[in-house]
Enzyme design. Structure first.
Site, short mmCIF file in Angstrom:
data_model
loop_
_atom_site.label_atom_id
_atom_site.label_comp_id
_atom_site.label_asym_id
_atom_site.label_seq_id
_atom_site.Cartn_x
_atom_site.Cartn_y
_atom_site.Cartn_z
N GLY A 23 0.81 -1.21 0.00
CA GLY A 23 0.00 0.00 0.00
C GLY A 23 0.85 1.26 0.00
O GLY A 23 1.71 1.43 0.86
N GLY A 25 -0.32 4.40 0.32
CA GLY A 25 -1.07 5.53 0.88
C GLY A 25 -0.21 6.27 1.89
O GLY A 25 1.01 6.12 1.90
N GLU A 182 -18.74 17.04 2.58
CA GLU A 182 -18.01 17.73 1.51
C GLU A 182 -18.71 17.57 0.16
O GLU A 182 -18.86 18.53 -0.60
CB GLU A 182 -16.58 17.20 1.43
CG GLU A 182 -15.70 17.70 2.58
CD GLU A 182 -14.48 16.83 2.85
OE1 GLU A 182 -13.65 17.24 3.67
OE2 GLU A 182 -14.37 15.74 2.26
#
Lengths: 437, 437
Positions: A23, A25, A182
């Site tokens: 990953g 991220g 949002e």
């Protein structure tokens, strides 16, 4: 696929421990960086070739930014970290006994494993909703939401039947966490401020944006006074907020108990589930499938395996830490440091999350900020939000581009990225014919 | 699909002629603008919701720009042209006798019809090459080329077999018109300058970029001295140029007669074919399916139907006009003017293309410019190219963004948009397993 090992294995002639990070991220990247000067070889594996700045992904979905504005190739980010190699690939399982990661097209042996593959959206056992209510986790998700949102107005402009038109112009967002808030704020702004003059037949400002939340307030992870402030700001923008409303079905519309809201577009921002990789780690999981880690973020009985970021259930002061960027970044750094401690034969330390603050934006000049004792909403919170997010973006180029696009949007009320990509004609048909489905 | 007319028809209570424009490219857009103050109702139909600045599309394919940098919603561009309505839809045929356009999901009656749906790539009867050698006409094409190009390096980095590696790092571009030249120049620059330090195992600079052209020189539409200059500039960058080379097959590699170049990636920039709509116009077509129009750009026996831009075969001084943006723009304006003339009962005039110049870029500081008597190549031509393309882009925002990204790329040698979107893992498998296919 052939099962031969295609990849050149890391150079094991020098006996350096091999750290595999799954990953790219926040957690994976910060762990790799923390190992920069450690005597280890690192292989970082990701399905994508880029790191995504997830906190701004909703702006791709709402036509404010291009994917490339918030994404950078992982290779570029790590090019000066010479002990890291980056692999495009997908991990499908871990054999913790033999210390091997199974990839879709190969396998990787490790001495240390760092699992930071995050979460995906979950539909609480209603996986059939996935096609009707897309969630927002990847660039492709964002482009799909953008496509559906923009297509709804195109279809409505050509729709003669008033009821069908109203249905096309009703947008429901399920889940009022930061992402839902949002999305709702941006969508109502687009309908009311950006595009009214572009259409000849429909009044885009009449579009309804409905934010549905099962809990009794929006932003349930924030202090109640900020939830109340967020709700006021949302309603001022024109969002219809429905709290304490449990979605029971999504079909022709959104079912909330007996009530049906006829909505052509539904977006999912409600639940997350852990990456399926967690299940292969031979470790205890929580209800969402996240791994219950030790205090140092390692897996019970496997100190050589760390689970980080959204995928980890990290207890602190009796509460699990939230799935936010700061937890991912700090846990990534911690895991890197613990590996260095091991090599230096120094005892490990528990991970201690340091709360810097929480920010959620709602729309133009609207946001809430939670810095522990100091909490505020409105314009100032929004300015802080803008400043922090520009600062945290990776890459000078991205910062400049995002700043310019925000300034442009601020001055003109326009959204720069109003492109329907993919197969619009097909989708137009789908979105129009679905009313008969 | 239901066949009911969903769309609100133009308001025909006032007896204004209805002009239907098919295609929101340069020709369609400029025709609509030319009709701005005319007593007509205009409906512009396009499959996409955006106008694309095609001359820079190769920069999307080569990771320099995002799609949104060179595209603007047609609605936004025309929002101040109050007698135009924009429809997202796809025309599938024209009934010229009854003056009706058949859409995929409806029909439109017209008094005037303007067909400007352009061209697509053609494989000279080898449509089976389409999957192996993608062409470059749409945003989706560009993203597909970008994906394949970037994936090749990712796959090569994980590939142990030297021959397979070499094959993955061999890129063939078929066709040395402007698009082929631009792609080749950009690709070799990326391999040699942008990404070498990002990879640990492969030397990306060893990648071969081969430009194959059937004619005896590159840029066959340009004067021979500029072709020679372009070739020198390409070779200086590192492109292998093969002229007089006819591609006979595309499979495991590119076949040129008996010779086979083992290449993992082939891109098609060789042939175009007219939009299939041309065939339904009851008009004479040329070999590529383009409509042989009258001197005023209308269709023989149908003065109410105009065919413009790339789709039209317009003879001037015994030569057909080239498929370039300037011809499209000027023919669009001309058709709009002729409709105004008709309404003012003024006789029509023949279309006269005014040649402003031709520009093709090759790479960093490399280009050729043809302004008739004045012709030059190299740095100055490149500066002119940059200036003209910034100027011609639609939208202030796009100009600013493109300028910044070009400046950034110029200073850092980096490409900003190195994202592999779609399903990289699947594609990685495909690109790697194809060597055994």
């Amino acid at each position: 696929m052939s099962s031969e090992p295609l990849q050149p294995p890391p150079d094991r002639t020098v006996a350096r421990p091999h750290v595999v990070i799954l990953g790219g991220g926040f957690a994976g990247l910060h762990c790799a960086r923390a190992l920069r000067r450690a005597p280890v070889d690192v292989t970082l594996v990701d399905r994508r070739n880029y790191h995504l700045f997830q906190p701004l992904l909703y702006q791709v979905a709402t036509a404010s930014l291009s994917p490339a504005d918030i994404a950078s190739p992982i290779r570029s980010i790590l090019k000066r970290v010479r002990n890291v190699q980056v692999w495009l690939g997908e991990a499908i399982g871990v054999d913790v006994e033999n210390r091997v990661v199974e990839l879709k097209d190969g396998r990787l042996e490790y001495d240390y494993l760092v699992v930071a593959t995050g979460v995906t959206h979950a539909y609480f056992g209603h996986e059939e909703w996935a096609g009707r209510a897309p969630g927002l986790k990847t660039v492709d998700d964002a482009l799909e939401i953008r496509r559906r949102f923009l297509l709804a107005f195109e279809a409505a402009e050509r729709e003669a039947d008033p009821a069908s038109r109203r249905r096309l112009l009703t947008f429901v967002i399920v889940g009022a966490g930061p992402t839902g808030v949002e999305l709702a704020g941006s969508m109502v702004e687009i309908a009311r401020q950006s595009i009214p003059r572009d259409f000849r037949f429909i009044d885009t400002a009449s579009a309804r944006v409905i934010l549905v939340e099962g809990a009794d307030r929006v932003l349930p992870g924030y202090p109640p006074d900020l939830s109340a402030s967020a709700r006021r700001q949302l309603e001022r923008l024109g969002v219809e907020v429905r709290t304490g409303a449990i979605v029971t079905d999504i079909g022709e519309g959104v079912h909330i108990g007996e009530e049906v809201i006829p909505a052509g577009n539904v977006y999912w921002a409600a639940g997350v589930a852990a990456s399926p990789l967690a299940a292969s780690l031979d470790a205890p999981l929580d209800r969402s499938g996240r791994v219950l880690v030790e205090s140092d973020c390692s897996v019970p009985r496997h100190p050589e395996v760390f689970v980080l970021g959204d995928l980890a259930h990290i207890q602190q002061d009796g509460e699990p830490l939230p799935g936010v960027a700061q937890v991912a970044i700090q846990s990534g750094r911690h895991a890197g440091r613990m590996i260095r401690y091991d090599l230096a034969r120094r005892p490990r330390e528990p991970f201690r999350y340091r709360f810097w603050g929480n920010l959620a934006t709602i729309g133009r000049a609207a946001a809430v900020a939670d810095f522990g004792r100091v909490r505020f909403g409105g314009y100032l919170a929004w300015l802080v939000w803008v400043f922090v997010h520009i600062l945290k973006l990776i890459g000078f180029r991205n910062r400049i581009l995002v700043m310019i696009q925000w300034a442009w949007a601020w001055l003109t009320y326009q959204r720069g990225i109003r492109l329907i990509t993919g197969s619009p004609e097909v989708q137009l048909e789908r979105s129009r014919s679905s009313r008969d489905a």
